[in-house]
Design a protein around this motif. Sequence first.
Motif, PDB file in Angstrom:
ATOM      1  N   UNK A 146     -27.191 -39.130 -38.234  1.00  0.00           N
ATOM      2  CA  UNK A 146     -27.162 -38.790 -39.645  1.00  0.00           C
ATOM      3  C   UNK A 146     -28.047 -37.594 -39.923  1.00  0.00           C
ATOM      4  N   UNK A 147     -29.198 -37.511 -39.241  1.00  0.00           N
ATOM      5  CA  UNK A 147     -30.110 -36.366 -39.372  1.00  0.00           C
ATOM      6  C   UNK A 147     -29.613 -35.179 -38.545  1.00  0.00           C
ATOM      7  N   UNK A 148     -29.240 -35.449 -37.291  1.00  0.00           N
ATOM      8  CA  UNK A 148     -28.831 -34.379 -36.373  1.00  0.00           C
ATOM      9  C   UNK A 148     -27.613 -33.629 -36.899  1.00  0.00           C
ATOM     10  N   UNK A 149     -26.611 -34.356 -37.385  1.00  0.00           N
ATOM     11  CA  UNK A 149     -25.403 -33.697 -37.887  1.00  0.00           C
ATOM     12  C   UNK A 149     -25.678 -32.903 -39.158  1.00  0.00           C
ATOM     13  N   UNK A 150     -26.566 -33.426 -40.010  1.00  0.00           N
ATOM     14  CA  UNK A 150     -26.909 -32.687 -41.224  1.00  0.00           C
ATOM     15  C   UNK A 150     -27.571 -31.358 -40.872  1.00  0.00           C
ATOM     16  N   UNK A 151     -28.471 -31.374 -39.884  1.00  0.00           N
ATOM     17  CA  UNK A 151     -29.129 -30.133 -39.453  1.00  0.00           C
ATOM     18  C   UNK A 151     -28.132 -29.201 -38.772  1.00  0.00           C
ATOM     19  N   UNK A 152     -27.293 -29.759 -37.913  1.00  0.00           N
ATOM     20  CA  UNK A 152     -26.300 -28.947 -37.200  1.00  0.00           C
ATOM     21  C   UNK A 152     -25.380 -28.231 -38.186  1.00  0.00           C
ATOM     22  N   UNK A 153     -24.871 -28.990 -39.174  1.00  0.00           N
ATOM     23  CA  UNK A 153     -23.938 -28.400 -40.139  1.00  0.00           C
ATOM     24  C   UNK A 153     -24.628 -27.382 -41.038  1.00  0.00           C
ATOM     25  N   UNK A 154     -25.856 -27.696 -41.465  1.00  0.00           N
ATOM     26  CA  UNK A 154     -26.533 -26.814 -42.397  1.00  0.00           C
ATOM     27  C   UNK A 154     -27.224 -25.639 -41.737  1.00  0.00           C
ATOM     28  N   UNK A 182     -17.932 -42.584 -37.068  1.00  0.00           N
ATOM     29  CA  UNK A 182     -17.393 -41.393 -37.715  1.00  0.00           C
ATOM     30  C   UNK A 182     -17.807 -41.309 -39.174  1.00  0.00           C
ATOM     31  N   UNK A 183     -17.876 -42.456 -39.849  1.00  0.00           N
ATOM     32  CA  UNK A 183     -18.286 -42.457 -41.254  1.00  0.00           C
ATOM     33  C   UNK A 183     -19.684 -41.867 -41.394  1.00  0.00           C
ATOM     34  N   UNK A 184     -20.603 -42.284 -40.513  1.00  0.00           N
ATOM     35  CA  UNK A 184     -21.949 -41.730 -40.549  1.00  0.00           C
ATOM     36  C   UNK A 184     -21.953 -40.230 -40.337  1.00  0.00           C
ATOM     37  N   UNK A 185     -21.113 -39.757 -39.431  1.00  0.00           N
ATOM     38  CA  UNK A 185     -21.038 -38.320 -39.150  1.00  0.00           C
ATOM     39  C   UNK A 185     -20.451 -37.546 -40.321  1.00  0.00           C
ATOM     40  N   UNK A 186     -19.386 -38.047 -40.925  1.00  0.00           N
ATOM     41  CA  UNK A 186     -18.721 -37.320 -42.008  1.00  0.00           C
ATOM     42  C   UNK A 186     -19.606 -37.218 -43.247  1.00  0.00           C
ATOM     43  N   UNK A 187     -20.321 -38.305 -43.548  1.00  0.00           N
ATOM     44  CA  UNK A 187     -21.182 -38.287 -44.727  1.00  0.00           C
ATOM     45  C   UNK A 187     -22.293 -37.264 -44.561  1.00  0.00           C
ATOM     46  N   UNK A 188     -22.809 -37.127 -43.338  1.00  0.00           N
ATOM     47  CA  UNK A 188     -23.935 -36.231 -43.088  1.00  0.00           C
ATOM     48  C   UNK A 188     -23.551 -34.759 -43.216  1.00  0.00           C
ATOM     49  N   UNK A 189     -22.318 -34.433 -42.875  1.00  0.00           N
ATOM     50  CA  UNK A 189     -21.923 -33.025 -42.819  1.00  0.00           C
ATOM     51  C   UNK A 189     -21.979 -32.340 -44.188  1.00  0.00           C
ATOM     52  N   UNK A 211     -37.005 -33.624 -32.202  1.00  0.00           N
ATOM     53  CA  UNK A 211     -37.809 -34.843 -32.353  1.00  0.00           C
ATOM     54  C   UNK A 211     -36.925 -36.045 -32.656  1.00  0.00           C
ATOM     55  N   UNK A 212     -35.951 -35.858 -33.538  1.00  0.00           N
ATOM     56  CA  UNK A 212     -35.045 -36.958 -33.887  1.00  0.00           C
ATOM     57  C   UNK A 212     -34.239 -37.415 -32.673  1.00  0.00           C
ATOM     58  N   UNK A 213     -33.723 -36.454 -31.908  1.00  0.00           N
ATOM     59  CA  UNK A 213     -32.924 -36.808 -30.731  1.00  0.00           C
ATOM     60  C   UNK A 213     -33.769 -37.553 -29.705  1.00  0.00           C
ATOM     61  N   UNK A 214     -34.939 -37.038 -29.408  1.00  0.00           N
ATOM     62  CA  UNK A 214     -35.781 -37.634 -28.368  1.00  0.00           C
ATOM     63  C   UNK A 214     -36.433 -38.934 -28.831  1.00  0.00           C
ATOM     64  N   UNK A 215     -36.614 -39.112 -30.148  1.00  0.00           N
ATOM     65  CA  UNK A 215     -37.211 -40.340 -30.668  1.00  0.00           C
ATOM     66  C   UNK A 215     -36.341 -41.560 -30.386  1.00  0.00           C
ATOM     67  N   UNK A 216     -35.050 -41.357 -30.244  1.00  0.00           N
ATOM     68  CA  UNK A 216     -34.174 -42.500 -29.935  1.00  0.00           C
ATOM     69  C   UNK A 216     -34.519 -43.111 -28.583  1.00  0.00           C
ATOM     70  N   UNK A 217     -35.137 -42.332 -27.706  1.00  0.00           N
ATOM     71  CA  UNK A 217     -35.497 -42.851 -26.383  1.00  0.00           C
ATOM     72  C   UNK A 217     -36.648 -43.855 -26.463  1.00  0.00           C
ATOM     73  N   UNK A 218     -37.302 -43.954 -27.629  1.00  0.00           N
ATOM     74  CA  UNK A 218     -38.309 -44.990 -27.828  1.00  0.00           C
ATOM     75  C   UNK A 218     -37.668 -46.362 -27.982  1.00  0.00           C
ATOM     76  N   UNK A 219     -36.379 -46.392 -28.266  1.00  0.00           N
ATOM     77  CA  UNK A 219     -35.647 -47.658 -28.366  1.00  0.00           C
ATOM     78  C   UNK A 219     -35.262 -48.093 -26.951  1.00  0.00           C
TER      79      UNK A 219
END
Length: 398
Positions: free
Chosen positions: A211-219, A332-339, A368-376
């Motif tokens: 949701x964060x990554x796609x928003x940054x990518x699109x914007x 896909x819903x999460x991705x589309x909303x973020x764009x 940071x957002x991408x790599x933070x998922x590796x904490x899970x």
Amino acid sequence: MDLLGTSMAPVALAFAVLHVAGSAQALSQVLAAYIGAQVAFVLVGGLAADRFPRTLVLQGSNVVSCLAQGTVGALVITDRATITALVVLVAIGGAASAFGMPATEGVVPQLVTREHLQQANAIMAFGRRGSMVLGPAIAGLLVATAGPGWAIIADAATFLLATLALARVNLPPRTVATGSSESVSFFGQLREGWTHVHSRTWLWAVIAAFGVINAIQAGAWGVLGPVIANASPHLGARGWGLAVSAQAVGAIGMTLLLMRLPLNRPLRQGMVGVSVMAIPLGLLGFRPEAWFLATAAVLGGAGIEIFGTGWRTALMEQVPPDALSRVASFDMLGSFIAIPAGTLLYGWLATRADVATVLVISAIVYATTALATLLVPSVRRLQRLSSSPTTRTSGSVR
């Protein structure tokens, strides 16, 4: 063939709208109608793809897309098109695509055995990326020579050809997981699909991150990239085109490697890979020079493709086949909303902040957002399932 048509559509449609109205606002309305319809119908599309034969859902999606695009093309050619008509027809096409995309995700594991899922996803990605290179070029040529209406007619024809090709695909009977039922209500089946999402921490954690990554990518890349290019004598429109093409080249090259190199921990490797896109994002703000940016974009495109193939492979292995399209539709819903959110946010930032600073900060947040998922732990530790014994029945193409 429908991938080629999908990649042709943005160029052909943009020039068709400009031919009709000559307004950027009108173009934004038409594009918003397409994305809005996808958001509105993608969960229904995922449900339909899990409930009915997926080839039938795909064929229905392609037929509706063909008719909608064909009508748009005919109206433009005959000078009868209005923005209202285009908005309605494009929304119909967006709704149709919302049925086709989840169905496509569900078809792949029905056609190949588990040990070949990564290679199959890499081949699919190669087709997608290749069409992203060829489609806009073909559309641009048709617009320049025959006009935007005929470019859209050609787009419509690709959906018809895809429908005919699907008639040769023979899928095995779908397996239904214990405890699920096709007789439950619409909302019951949606709740069942959501249960598969929230019961898997790795799944919802990655969706939330994107949701964060796609928003940054699109914007940052999609909106601020052209702004920076237009203002920089070291980049310009030609340099920006080179960078965008380089990103696609990097992705295509990685798909070829992934046909042979296994992703043993697909999410760990994928999230590290997607974080590499922060490099071209940062360079865009820090040092926007054509060849530096193009080189970094090759790496970014390759990293994104590692994630794309790894993510689809993980979904197809870990999610029951009868729920796969519904789970994909939530993704896909999460991705589309973020764009659109990212597009609007960065458009606002471009008028109120230093664009270079925004891009550098965005690159840091992106990585940071991408790599933070590796904490899970489940993201970090998820492995490919053993390839044998396989539980899937391979389909065939007659």
